[in-house]
Design an enzyme around this catalytic site. Structure first.
Site, PDB file in Angstrom:
ATOM      1  N   ASP A 193       0.838  -1.215   0.000  1.00 52.74           N
ATOM      2  CA  ASP A 193       0.000   0.000   0.000  1.00 52.74           C
ATOM      3  C   ASP A 193       0.864   1.253   0.000  1.00 52.74           C
ATOM      4  O   ASP A 193       0.560   2.242  -0.667  1.00 52.74           O
ATOM      5  CB  ASP A 193      -0.916   0.017   1.237  1.00 52.74           C
ATOM      6  CG  ASP A 193      -2.091  -0.950   1.084  1.00 52.74           C
ATOM      7  OD1 ASP A 193      -2.235  -1.525  -0.025  1.00 52.74           O
ATOM      8  OD2 ASP A 193      -2.841  -1.136   2.051  1.00 52.74           O
ATOM      9  N   THR A 207       2.615  15.216 -12.894  1.00 55.17           N
ATOM     10  CA  THR A 207       1.689  15.484 -13.991  1.00 55.17           C
ATOM     11  C   THR A 207       0.968  16.783 -13.682  1.00 55.17           C
ATOM     12  O   THR A 207       0.040  16.795 -12.880  1.00 55.17           O
ATOM     13  CB  THR A 207       0.668  14.329 -14.099  1.00 55.17           C
ATOM     14  OG1 THR A 207       1.404  13.112 -14.193  1.00 55.17           O
ATOM     15  CG2 THR A 207      -0.218  14.478 -15.308  1.00 55.17           C
ATOM     16  N   ARG A 209       0.316  19.677 -16.110  1.00 55.67           N
ATOM     17  CA  ARG A 209      -0.240  20.593 -17.110  1.00 55.67           C
ATOM     18  C   ARG A 209      -1.714  20.808 -16.785  1.00 55.67           C
ATOM     19  O   ARG A 209      -2.383  19.897 -16.295  1.00 55.67           O
ATOM     20  CB  ARG A 209      -0.101  19.996 -18.505  1.00 55.67           C
ATOM     21  CG  ARG A 209       1.220  20.333 -19.176  1.00 55.67           C
ATOM     22  CD  ARG A 209       1.291  19.675 -20.537  1.00 55.67           C
ATOM     23  NE  ARG A 209       0.091  19.930 -21.310  1.00 55.67           N
ATOM     24  CZ  ARG A 209      -0.433  19.062 -22.188  1.00 55.67           C
ATOM     25  NH1 ARG A 209       0.125  17.880 -22.362  1.00 55.67           N
ATOM     26  NH2 ARG A 209      -1.518  19.362 -22.865  1.00 55.67           N
ATOM     27  N   GLU A 212      -4.874  18.088 -16.811  1.00 53.98           N
ATOM     28  CA  GLU A 212      -4.466  16.689 -16.733  1.00 53.98           C
ATOM     29  C   GLU A 212      -5.046  16.050 -15.469  1.00 53.98           C
ATOM     30  O   GLU A 212      -5.049  16.668 -14.413  1.00 53.98           O
ATOM     31  CB  GLU A 212      -2.935  16.571 -16.736  1.00 53.98           C
ATOM     32  CG  GLU A 212      -2.348  16.889 -18.093  1.00 53.98           C
ATOM     33  CD  GLU A 212      -0.820  16.846 -18.121  1.00 53.98           C
ATOM     34  OE1 GLU A 212      -0.273  16.696 -19.208  1.00 53.98           O
ATOM     35  OE2 GLU A 212      -0.191  16.985 -17.052  1.00 53.98           O
ATOM     36  N   GLU A 220      -3.056  -1.950  -9.121  1.00 58.28           N
ATOM     37  CA  GLU A 220      -1.815  -1.170  -9.299  1.00 58.28           C
ATOM     38  C   GLU A 220      -1.805  -0.451 -10.641  1.00 58.28           C
ATOM     39  O   GLU A 220      -0.770  -0.142 -11.182  1.00 58.28           O
ATOM     40  CB  GLU A 220      -0.596  -2.084  -9.147  1.00 58.28           C
ATOM     41  CG  GLU A 220      -0.381  -3.102 -10.251  1.00 58.28           C
ATOM     42  CD  GLU A 220      -1.112  -4.430 -10.058  1.00 58.28           C
ATOM     43  OE1 GLU A 220      -2.130  -4.462  -9.317  1.00 58.28           O
ATOM     44  OE2 GLU A 220      -0.678  -5.419 -10.654  1.00 58.28           O
TER      45      GLU A 220
END
Ligand SMILES: [Mg+2]
Length: 308
Positions: A193, A207, A209, A212, A220
Site C-alpha cells: 500500500d 503530472t 499541465r 491533466e 496497481e
C-alpha cells in the site's frame, strides 16, 4: 458570529435594483465574497464564469424574471450546482411554491430582515459546502487520494465530448506497476500500500499541465488523461513518466526487470469523432500497455492505430 463560513465562499446577487444589491451586500459581506449582476442574462453569464456557491435571485426583473433565470441555471450543468435563494416582494404561497418548483432552495421576502437573511444564507452556504465536500470524497480513491475509477469514467466522457466539439486530440496513458504482485508477496500488503501511495503521489505531482487528471484505475493501475495531446506528445509523456518513476529508486528486490520499482505504460491519443469512442481510446492504451509488458516492462509503448 461575524466570521466568514469559508473564505472561499462566493455569493452572486442578481437584482435589477442597485439599491437592493447594496443592501444585500452590506448584510452578507462577511459571509463570503460578493459578486453581482443587474440582469438575468448577465447573472447567468457570471454564474457560468465564476461558479458561485449561492445565488440570491430577485424574482421581479424586467426582460427575464427570476423564475426563468433559475430554470436556465438549473438545466445547465455548469451552473446547476449553485444553491438559489429567491428574493421577492411577493409573499404569496403561490409565488413561494413556484420558486421552489423552479429549483430554488429557499425564499426570502422583502422588506428584508437582516438577521433572517443572514441566517438563511449561512445555512445554505453550510449545506452547499458540505455537499461539495461529500462529492469530492466520493470522487477520490481512499488509499491514494487520487481520483477514482467512477470519477475517471465521468470525466473521460466529458473530455471526449469537449475534444469532439473542438476537433483536438485527447491523449491517455495507462500505467501499471511492474511485478506488483511479487512486491506485495515479498514485502507484505502494508508495504504494498505504501508503494502504491508513493507511485500515486509521484504521478500526481509530476503530472501538472492544466486539465491533466491522474486517477487510480484499479489495483496497481493508473490512468492519466492528457487533454489536447497528440500521439507524439503523449508518447513523450509516457517515456518521461517511466524515467521519473525509475528515478524514485524505490527498492523492489522481487522484480524481474530491475531491483527497483518500475512501471509499464500504454499510450493512446485520438481526435474524437462520431466513429470512435472513449472505449476505443482506453482499449488502444490497454493494447499499448500489453505490448510494453510483453517487450519486457519498464517502458512505454504507443498504440499504433491501423489506418488512422
Ligand atoms: Mg426587481
Amino acid at each position: 458570529m461575524t466570521q466568514a463560513i469559508d473564505d472561499e465562499c462566493l455569493i452572486l446577487i442578481i437584482d435589477d435594483s442597485v439599491a437592493a444589491i447594496r443592501m444585500l451586500s452590506g448584510m452578507l459581506k462577511d459571509l463570503g465574497q460578493i459578486i453581482f449582476a443587474t440582469s438575468g442574462e448577465a447573472g447567468i453569464q457570471l454564474a457560468r464564469e465564476r461558479k458561485p456557491h449561492l445565488i440570491l435571485l430577485d424574482v421581479e426583473m424586467p426582460s427575464m424574471d427570476g423564475y426563468e433565470v433559475c430554470r436556465l441555471l438549473k438545466i445547465d450543468a455548469e451552473t446547476s450546482g449553485a444553491s438559489v435563494i429567491f428574493v421577492t416582494g411577493s409573499s404569496s404561497m403561490e409565488s413561494e411554491v413556484r420558486a421552489l418548483e423552479a429549483g430554488a432552495v429557499d425564499f426570502i421576502t422583502k422588506p428584508l430582515n437582516p438577521p433572517v437573511v443572514r441566517a438563511r444564507v449561512r445555512t445554505h452556504l453550510k449545506l452547499q459546502l458540505h455537499a461539495l465536500a461529500t462529492i469530492q470524497l466520493a470522487n477520490r480513491d481512499g488509499l491514494t487520494g487520487l481520483y477514482n475509477r467512477r470519477y475517471l469514467d465521468e470525466i473521460l466522457e466529458k473530455e471526449f465530448q469537449r475534444h469532439l466539439r473542438q476537433g483536438l486530440p485527447l491523449g491517455l496513458a495507462l500505467i501499471d506497476i511492474d511485478h506488483f504482485k511479487a512486491y506485495n508477496d515479498g514485502y507484505g500488503h502494508q508495504e504494498g500500500d505504501s508503494c502504491l501511495r508513493k507511485v500515486a503521489t509521484a504521478l500526481n505531482t509530476l503530472t501538472k499541465r492544466p486539465g491533466e487528471i491522474v486517477a487510480r484505475y484499479g489495483g496497481e493501475e493508473f490512468v492519466v488523461v492528457l487533454p489536447y495531446t497528440s500521439i507524439q506528445d503523449a508518447g513523450k509523456y509516457g517515456d518521461w513518466i517511466c524515467e521519473q518513476i525509475f528515478y524514485l529508486n524505490i527498492e523492489h528486490n522481487y522484480s524481474e526487470c530491475a531491483k527497483i520499482v518500475t512501471i509499464s505504460v500504454g499510450i493512446n491519443s485520438v481526435i474524437p469523432n462520431n466513429r470512435n469512442s472513449v472505449q476505443q481510446l482506453v482499449k488502444g492504451a490497454d493494447e499499448g500497455l500489453y505490448l510494453a509488458k510483453s517487450a519486457g516492462r519498464n517502458r512505454s509503448v504507443v498504440y499504433e492505430k491501423p489506418g488512422i
